[in-house]
Structures are given as C-alpha cells and as structure tokens.
Motif scaffolding. Structure first.
Motif, PDB file in Angstrom:
ATOM      1  N   LEU A  18       0.817  -1.202   0.000  1.00 14.87           N
ATOM      2  CA  LEU A  18       0.000   0.000   0.000  1.00 14.87           C
ATOM      3  C   LEU A  18       0.850   1.251   0.000  1.00 14.87           C
ATOM      4  O   LEU A  18       0.484   2.261  -0.585  1.00 14.87           O
ATOM      5  N   ALA A  19       2.012   1.188   0.643  1.00 13.10           N
ATOM      6  CA  ALA A  19       2.889   2.359   0.686  1.00 13.10           C
ATOM      7  C   ALA A  19       3.359   2.738  -0.711  1.00 13.10           C
ATOM      8  O   ALA A  19       3.693   3.887  -0.980  1.00 13.10           O
ATOM      9  N   ALA A  20       3.375   1.780  -1.601  1.00  9.39           N
ATOM     10  CA  ALA A  20       3.846   2.037  -2.965  1.00  9.39           C
ATOM     11  C   ALA A  20       2.775   2.635  -3.847  1.00  9.39           C
ATOM     12  O   ALA A  20       3.037   3.018  -4.980  1.00  9.39           O
ATOM     13  N   LEU A  21       1.533   2.779  -3.337  1.00 13.82           N
ATOM     14  CA  LEU A  21       0.441   3.240  -4.185  1.00 13.82           C
ATOM     15  C   LEU A  21       0.691   4.573  -4.866  1.00 13.82           C
ATOM     16  O   LEU A  21       0.530   4.689  -6.062  1.00 13.82           O
ATOM     17  N   PRO A  22       1.089   5.622  -4.122  1.00 18.65           N
ATOM     18  CA  PRO A  22       1.262   6.896  -4.802  1.00 18.65           C
ATOM     19  C   PRO A  22       2.299   6.844  -5.914  1.00 18.65           C
ATOM     20  O   PRO A  22       2.149   7.471  -6.943  1.00 18.65           O
ATOM     21  N   MET A  23       3.354   6.064  -5.715  1.00 15.39           N
ATOM     22  CA  MET A  23       4.391   5.974  -6.734  1.00 15.39           C
ATOM     23  C   MET A  23       3.927   5.155  -7.929  1.00 15.39           C
ATOM     24  O   MET A  23       4.258   5.434  -9.071  1.00 15.39           O
ATOM     25  N   SER A  24       3.110   4.105  -7.643  1.00 17.83           N
ATOM     26  CA  SER A  24       2.727   3.223  -8.727  1.00 17.83           C
ATOM     27  C   SER A  24       1.505   3.726  -9.482  1.00 17.83           C
ATOM     28  O   SER A  24       1.156   3.212 -10.524  1.00 17.83           O
ATOM     29  N   ALA A  25       0.821   4.754  -8.906  1.00 14.93           N
ATOM     30  CA  ALA A  25      -0.397   5.228  -9.545  1.00 14.93           C
ATOM     31  C   ALA A  25      -0.136   5.676 -10.974  1.00 14.93           C
ATOM     32  O   ALA A  25      -0.938   5.453 -11.878  1.00 14.93           O
ATOM     33  N   GLY A 269      -5.967  -5.843  -5.850  1.00 14.63           N
ATOM     34  CA  GLY A 269      -5.723  -5.827  -7.283  1.00 14.63           C
ATOM     35  C   GLY A 269      -6.454  -4.714  -8.008  1.00 14.63           C
ATOM     36  O   GLY A 269      -6.262  -4.534  -9.217  1.00 14.63           O
ATOM     37  N   THR A 270      -7.273  -3.941  -7.293  1.00 13.76           N
ATOM     38  CA  THR A 270      -7.938  -2.792  -7.904  1.00 13.76           C
ATOM     39  C   THR A 270      -6.874  -1.801  -8.377  1.00 13.76           C
ATOM     40  O   THR A 270      -5.903  -1.539  -7.663  1.00 13.76           O
ATOM     41  N   PRO A 271      -6.980  -1.250  -9.584  1.00 14.03           N
ATOM     42  CA  PRO A 271      -5.948  -0.339 -10.101  1.00 14.03           C
ATOM     43  C   PRO A 271      -5.639   0.799  -9.127  1.00 14.03           C
ATOM     44  O   PRO A 271      -6.551   1.447  -8.613  1.00 14.03           O
ATOM     45  N   PRO A 272      -4.359   1.033  -8.853  1.00 16.17           N
ATOM     46  CA  PRO A 272      -3.983   2.101  -7.916  1.00 16.17           C
ATOM     47  C   PRO A 272      -4.559   3.465  -8.271  1.00 16.17           C
ATOM     48  O   PRO A 272      -4.916   4.234  -7.380  1.00 16.17           O
ATOM     49  N   ALA A 273      -4.662   3.772  -9.569  1.00 18.09           N
ATOM     50  CA  ALA A 273      -5.195   5.075  -9.962  1.00 18.09           C
ATOM     51  C   ALA A 273      -6.663   5.220  -9.572  1.00 18.09           C
ATOM     52  O   ALA A 273      -7.120   6.305  -9.214  1.00 18.09           O
ATOM     53  N   VAL A 274      -7.404   4.128  -9.620  1.00 17.03           N
ATOM     54  CA  VAL A 274      -8.805   4.155  -9.197  1.00 17.03           C
ATOM     55  C   VAL A 274      -8.882   4.355  -7.688  1.00 17.03           C
ATOM     56  O   VAL A 274      -9.693   5.138  -7.178  1.00 17.03           O
ATOM     57  N   ILE A 275      -8.041   3.641  -6.960  1.00 19.75           N
ATOM     58  CA  ILE A 275      -8.004   3.788  -5.501  1.00 19.75           C
ATOM     59  C   ILE A 275      -7.673   5.229  -5.124  1.00 19.75           C
ATOM     60  O   ILE A 275      -8.292   5.819  -4.231  1.00 19.75           O
ATOM     61  N   GLU A 276      -6.715   5.826  -5.816  1.00 16.40           N
ATOM     62  CA  GLU A 276      -6.326   7.205  -5.526  1.00 16.40           C
ATOM     63  C   GLU A 276      -7.473   8.173  -5.812  1.00 16.40           C
ATOM     64  O   GLU A 276      -7.675   9.148  -5.083  1.00 16.40           O
ATOM     65  N   LYS A 277      -8.243   7.896  -6.865  1.00 12.42           N
ATOM     66  CA  LYS A 277      -9.349   8.801  -7.199  1.00 12.42           C
ATOM     67  C   LYS A 277     -10.439   8.741  -6.141  1.00 12.42           C
ATOM     68  O   LYS A 277     -10.981   9.778  -5.732  1.00 12.42           O
ATOM     69  N   ILE A 278     -10.757   7.543  -5.680  1.00 13.69           N
ATOM     70  CA  ILE A 278     -11.754   7.407  -4.613  1.00 13.69           C
ATOM     71  C   ILE A 278     -11.243   8.058  -3.332  1.00 13.69           C
ATOM     72  O   ILE A 278     -11.976   8.755  -2.630  1.00 13.69           O
ATOM     73  N   ASN A 279      -9.971   7.828  -3.030  1.00 14.91           N
ATOM     74  CA  ASN A 279      -9.379   8.405  -1.823  1.00 14.91           C
ATOM     75  C   ASN A 279      -9.484   9.923  -1.828  1.00 14.91           C
ATOM     76  O   ASN A 279      -9.856  10.541  -0.813  1.00 14.91           O
ATOM     77  N   ALA A 280      -9.196  10.549  -2.949  1.00 13.60           N
ATOM     78  CA  ALA A 280      -9.260  12.014  -3.042  1.00 13.60           C
ATOM     79  C   ALA A 280     -10.682  12.509  -2.825  1.00 13.60           C
ATOM     80  O   ALA A 280     -10.901  13.522  -2.143  1.00 13.60           O
ATOM     81  N   ALA A 281     -11.665  11.794  -3.377  1.00 15.82           N
ATOM     82  CA  ALA A 281     -13.067  12.199  -3.226  1.00 15.82           C
ATOM     83  C   ALA A 281     -13.531  12.043  -1.780  1.00 15.82           C
ATOM     84  O   ALA A 281     -14.275  12.877  -1.258  1.00 15.82           O
ATOM     85  N   VAL A 282     -13.092  10.976  -1.118  1.00 11.87           N
ATOM     86  CA  VAL A 282     -13.447  10.770   0.287  1.00 11.87           C
ATOM     87  C   VAL A 282     -12.817  11.854   1.160  1.00 11.87           C
ATOM     88  O   VAL A 282     -13.468  12.432   2.031  1.00 11.87           O
ATOM     89  N   ASN A 283     -11.544  12.148   0.937  1.00 13.32           N
ATOM     90  CA  ASN A 283     -10.873  13.195   1.719  1.00 13.32           C
ATOM     91  C   ASN A 283     -11.573  14.542   1.557  1.00 13.32           C
ATOM     92  O   ASN A 283     -11.694  15.319   2.515  1.00 13.32           O
ATOM     93  N   GLN A 284     -12.031  14.818   0.350  1.00 11.87           N
ATOM     94  CA  GLN A 284     -12.757  16.060   0.091  1.00 11.87           C
ATOM     95  C   GLN A 284     -14.046  16.110   0.919  1.00 11.87           C
ATOM     96  O   GLN A 284     -14.373  17.138   1.531  1.00 11.87           O
ATOM     97  N   ALA A 285     -14.754  14.987   0.960  1.00  8.16           N
ATOM     98  CA  ALA A 285     -16.010  14.927   1.714  1.00  8.16           C
ATOM     99  C   ALA A 285     -15.774  15.078   3.212  1.00  8.16           C
ATOM    100  O   ALA A 285     -16.498  15.801   3.903  1.00  8.16           O
TER     101      ALA A 285
END
Length: 333
Positions: A18-25, A269-285
């Motif tokens: 998980l720590a590699a997510l931002p780099m792998s996005a 296995g969910t694409p990291p870019a999708v995870i990052e997009k959901i994460n950004a929307a949740v943080n905004q909320a």
C-alpha cells in the motif's frame, strides 16, 4: 483453540504494497482513473440497516455520488460479525465498482477472533480511504466509590474477580476494551456479555455490573443526569462531546487506547489510480464542516489520509487486537 494471528511478514507485505500506491499510480493506465466511474458503484455495508455504521456508509455514498457523478449505492449484507458482506467484496472483481465499508471490527479484529475466516483482509482487500474514528467512554454507576481510573484499578486489585464489566456482546470493541484494560492494569474484572448495549446499560444503571465501555452518545445523557460517572475516554485525546473527561491514558493507565475506525476497502488488485481517485473524493467529503458536524453527532471524528497511511493503521490495530484476543483466549466460531 488458539485464535489465529496474522504473521508479521504478512502485515509488513501489506503495508509495503500500500505504501507504494502513490508511486505506482502513474504506472496504471490513465483511463483507469479518467473513465472511472462510468456506471453505478456498490458500497457493501456488512452490517444491518439503521445503525451508526449504516448511516455513515450512506453518508459517504451520497457524497461520492455528488463528487464523482455516478450513483454509489449502499447494499446491506449483515451476518457473521461483518464477515459475510466483507467476503463478498473480497471475492468481487477488482475494478472499483464494488467497495466495502469496513470497520475495525470486521477488518482488524475478526481475523484473530474467528477460527473459520472465509477471507483474509490483508490479502484479499486493499485499504482505500480512512473516513473516521470513534472512541468509547469508561463509565461506572454513580454509587461505585471510585472517581478515577486509578481508583478503579485499586478497587479491582483489592477485589480480584469480584467486579464485572458489561459489553454489547463477545468480540466487540466494548468487550475487547475491557480485556485490554485487564491486560494493561493487571486486573481481573469479569466480562458479562449482553445481546446489545441497551440491556447492558440497564444492568449498569442498576449497578448489577460495575463498569462498561460504552459509546459516547448513548452514555452522555446518563452522565449529565448524574446516574453514571465517566472515568475516562478510550481515545488518544479527549472527546469534544465530553471535554472535561480525561483519557484513560492520562487518568491512570498510560498508553491505553481503544478506538474503532471506519473506511472504504476495495478488492485486492484494484488499479492504484482508481483507488487514488476514490481516496481524493473521500478526503474532500471528510473535510466539509457539515460532514464533520454530522459525524460528531454520531460520536465519530472525521478523518482523512492516504491509502498507505490507512494500511499502516489497519496493520497496527490488527496486531494489537490479535495479542489481546490471544491473551484472553477469545474465539468465535
């Protein structure tokens, strides 16, 4: 039978991945994030409708619907302490269209609590976004002659096995908080499980049990009326709902912390870019004042963070509760 404990290697691998997510996005296909979502998304809440967890799940579903311009639909799949719904998500396609509203109980506690787990949170699910955390409050009947955590510990040590604490049921945070308290304070306070916090509160008010770790909103009216005495909250810091009540850590048991958290998970296995997009929307909320206030009314503090930081929290709490469960020899089948 001994409770199962996640291996240290497994937890480290999870956090590392998980720590590699931002780099792998950036390595994921740009279409993964740009096109997501292009149809409705399911959020499985693995608990019954109407409870605080369900209300929180529906709140974030509404926010994501507004932000990401597709329907986020809540489906309640209760049963097995959250395992039935969680297992369904764990076995779903890793495309971001089936998400899990997870809590500390079904993600960090259940792997050690249940001997027949149908899925592995650390292998089958990916943390997406932390949304909030809540603490309990340690309350005693006003007739009990203690006014602090330290005095309670002294009384419990003077009367080993004679004091009881009520809980909403085996394996929940109100139970495990008591076992953590026993372990850290080296006391022998007897657990009395009930079928829900309501019946436990009835016996606490009647002093048939001597203490309880209850959620703040339900205990606050009894505290205000003087029926219960609040000795400490279970969080790392004081609660805005009870600002004059110290933490248990500062009131006699340094290092004590027992909180539950809530967040979104996706199939591994969910694409990291999708995870990052959901994460950004949740943080905004979770940064909206109206959302912060609504959650406060539910006894929850809004929270934000990265998928990696959420994974670290999950791994830390999984190890913490595994030790408590193993030491107390708690097993659910």
């Amino acid at each position: 039978m001994k409770a199962k404990v996640l291996s240290a290697i497994g937890k480290m691998a999870w956090v590392a991945s998980l720590a590699a997510l931002p780099m792998s996005a950036g390595a994921a296909s740009p279409a993964d994030a740009q096109d997501y979502p292009n149809r409705a998304v399911r959020i499985v809440v693995p608990f019954a409708a109407g409870g605080a967890t369900d209300l929180f799940g529906r709140l974030i579903a509404s926010e994501l619907t507004g932000t990401l311009k597709q329907q986020f639909i809540v489906e309640n799949k209760p049963g097995g302490g959250g395992n039935i719904g969680s297992n369904q998500v764990a076995k779903s396609s890793a495309d971001g269209y089936t998400l899990l509203f997870g809590a500390a109980g079904n993600i960090a506690v259940n792997p050690s609590l249940f001997s027949n787990m149908p899925y592995s949170p650390s292998k089958d699910l990916a943390p997406v976004a932390l949304m909030g955390s809540s603490m309990n409050v340690l309350v005693v009947p006003s007739s009990l002659p203690v006014k602090s955590v330290q005095e309670l510990i002294e009384l419990a040590k003077a009367k080993p096995g004679e004091l009881n604490y009520g809980s909403s049921g085996n394996g929940g945070t109100t139970h495990l908080s008591g076992e953590l308290f026993n372990s850290m304070a080296q006391t022998r306070i007897v657990h009395v499980p009930y079928q829900g916090s309501g019946p436990a509160m009835v016996d606490l008010l009647a002093a048939r049990v001597q203490m309880m770790f209850d959620n703040l909103p339900s205990s606050s009216p009894h505290i205000q009326r003087g029926e219960l005495r609040a000795l400490g909250v279970t969080g790392a810091k004081r609660s805005a709902l009870l600002p004059d009540v110290p933490t248990i850590a500062e009131s006699g048991l340094p290092g004590f912390e027992a909180t539950t958290w809530f967040g979104l998970f996706a199939p591994a296995g969910t694409p990291p870019a999708v995870i990052e997009k959901i994460n950004a929307a949740v943080n905004q909320a979770m940064a909206k004042p109206a959302i912060i206030e609504r959650l406060r009314q539910l006894g929850t503090d809004a929270a934000t963070g990265t998928p990696a930081s959420f994974a670290e929290l999950v791994a830390k709490d999984t190890a913490k509760w595994a030790k408590v469960i193993k030491d107390a020899n708690i097993v659910m089948n």
